[in-house]
Design an enzyme around this catalytic site. Structure first.
Site, PDB file in Angstrom:
ATOM      1  N   ASN A  81       0.807  -1.223   0.000  1.00  0.00           N
ATOM      2  CA  ASN A  81       0.000   0.000   0.000  1.00  0.00           C
ATOM      3  C   ASN A  81       0.842   1.275   0.000  1.00  0.00           C
ATOM      4  O   ASN A  81       0.313   2.363   0.176  1.00  0.00           O
ATOM      5  CB  ASN A  81      -0.944   0.002   1.201  1.00  0.00           C
ATOM      6  CG  ASN A  81      -1.806  -1.240   1.232  1.00  0.00           C
ATOM      7  OD1 ASN A  81      -1.633  -2.085   2.095  1.00  0.00           O
ATOM      8  ND2 ASN A  81      -2.700  -1.389   0.268  1.00  0.00           N
ATOM      9  N   ILE A  89       1.089   6.842  -0.420  1.00  0.00           N
ATOM     10  CA  ILE A  89       0.370   5.904   0.442  1.00  0.00           C
ATOM     11  C   ILE A  89      -1.062   5.729  -0.045  1.00  0.00           C
ATOM     12  O   ILE A  89      -1.755   6.705  -0.316  1.00  0.00           O
ATOM     13  CB  ILE A  89       0.343   6.435   1.898  1.00  0.00           C
ATOM     14  CG1 ILE A  89       1.772   6.684   2.391  1.00  0.00           C
ATOM     15  CG2 ILE A  89      -0.414   5.475   2.807  1.00  0.00           C
ATOM     16  CD1 ILE A  89       1.837   7.571   3.618  1.00  0.00           C
ATOM     17  N   CYS A  90      -1.495   4.477  -0.130  1.00  0.00           N
ATOM     18  CA  CYS A  90      -2.886   4.178  -0.458  1.00  0.00           C
ATOM     19  C   CYS A  90      -3.587   3.816   0.849  1.00  0.00           C
ATOM     20  O   CYS A  90      -3.440   2.705   1.362  1.00  0.00           O
ATOM     21  CB  CYS A  90      -2.950   3.022  -1.449  1.00  0.00           C
ATOM     22  SG  CYS A  90      -4.622   2.730  -2.046  1.00  0.00           S
ATOM     23  N   LEU A  91      -4.277   4.796   1.408  1.00  0.00           N
ATOM     24  CA  LEU A  91      -5.000   4.607   2.666  1.00  0.00           C
ATOM     25  C   LEU A  91      -6.256   5.460   2.599  1.00  0.00           C
ATOM     26  O   LEU A  91      -6.172   6.673   2.373  1.00  0.00           O
ATOM     27  CB  LEU A  91      -4.118   5.011   3.854  1.00  0.00           C
ATOM     28  CG  LEU A  91      -4.721   4.830   5.244  1.00  0.00           C
ATOM     29  CD1 LEU A  91      -5.041   3.361   5.523  1.00  0.00           C
ATOM     30  CD2 LEU A  91      -3.784   5.382   6.310  1.00  0.00           C
ATOM     31  N   ASP A 122      -6.053  -3.458  -2.428  1.00  0.00           N
ATOM     32  CA  ASP A 122      -6.102  -2.038  -2.789  1.00  0.00           C
ATOM     33  C   ASP A 122      -4.666  -1.497  -2.816  1.00  0.00           C
ATOM     34  O   ASP A 122      -4.299  -0.642  -2.029  1.00  0.00           O
ATOM     35  CB  ASP A 122      -6.950  -1.272  -1.759  1.00  0.00           C
ATOM     36  CG  ASP A 122      -7.196   0.169  -2.177  1.00  0.00           C
ATOM     37  OD1 ASP A 122      -7.046   0.490  -3.368  1.00  0.00           O
ATOM     38  OD2 ASP A 122      -7.524   0.987  -1.287  1.00  0.00           O
TER      39      ASP A 122
END
Length: 155
Positions: A81, A89-91, A122
């Site tokens: 992520n 950052i994928c959050l 994701d």
């Protein structure tokens, strides 16, 4: 300015927090006007990241707290992520699930939790997400995460 007043209060909240006293999270000013901060999180226990210290760039938009801070990892890290190239950052809470009630402290703690529980469905970094064998290898306690990350990023 609402953003500056709010971030000053949240900055103090982090400094006084139990997590800071236990050396789990940290935040420093980069500039005097509270628009750029340097964060640091400790790798969570019982994960491949345990023992690591991870530097974060935190940029506070003028629209804060109605929009999330822009956060990226400065420390190179191998995680599905987090971009191994840019540190992006994928959050969800840093994107569409942000709420004005969230704080700098909750962001730092959420990033620490992300290290403990990746979301491979994701991914930010598809190469990392697709290399399950590498992720499994990294989860071995015998690996030194920083060395492994450097080796994997150099390939």
């Amino acid at each position: 300015n609402i953003a500056v007043q709010r971030i000053k209060r949240e900055f103090k909240e982090v400094l006084k927090s139990e997590e800071t006293s236990k050396n789990q999270i940290k935040v420093d000013l980069v500039d005097e006007n509270f628009t750029e901060l340097r964060g640091e999180i400790a790798g969570p226990p019982d994960t491949p990241y345990e023992g690591g210290r991870y530097q974060l760039e935190i940029k506070i938009p003028e629209t804060y707290p109605f929009n999330p801070p822009k956060v990226r990892f400065i420390t190179k890290i191998w995680h599905p992520n987090i971009s191994s190239v840019t540190g992006a950052i994928c959050l969800d809470i840093l994107k569409d699930q942000w709420a004005a009630a969230m704080t700098l402290r909750t962001v730092l703690l959420s990033l620490q939790a992300l290290l403990a529980a990746a979301e491979p469905d994701d991914p930010q970094d598809a190469v990392v997400a697709n290399q399950n064998a590498v992720i499994v290898a990294l989860s071995s306690k015998s690996w030194d995460v920083e060395t492994a990350t450097e080796l994997l990023l150099s390939n």
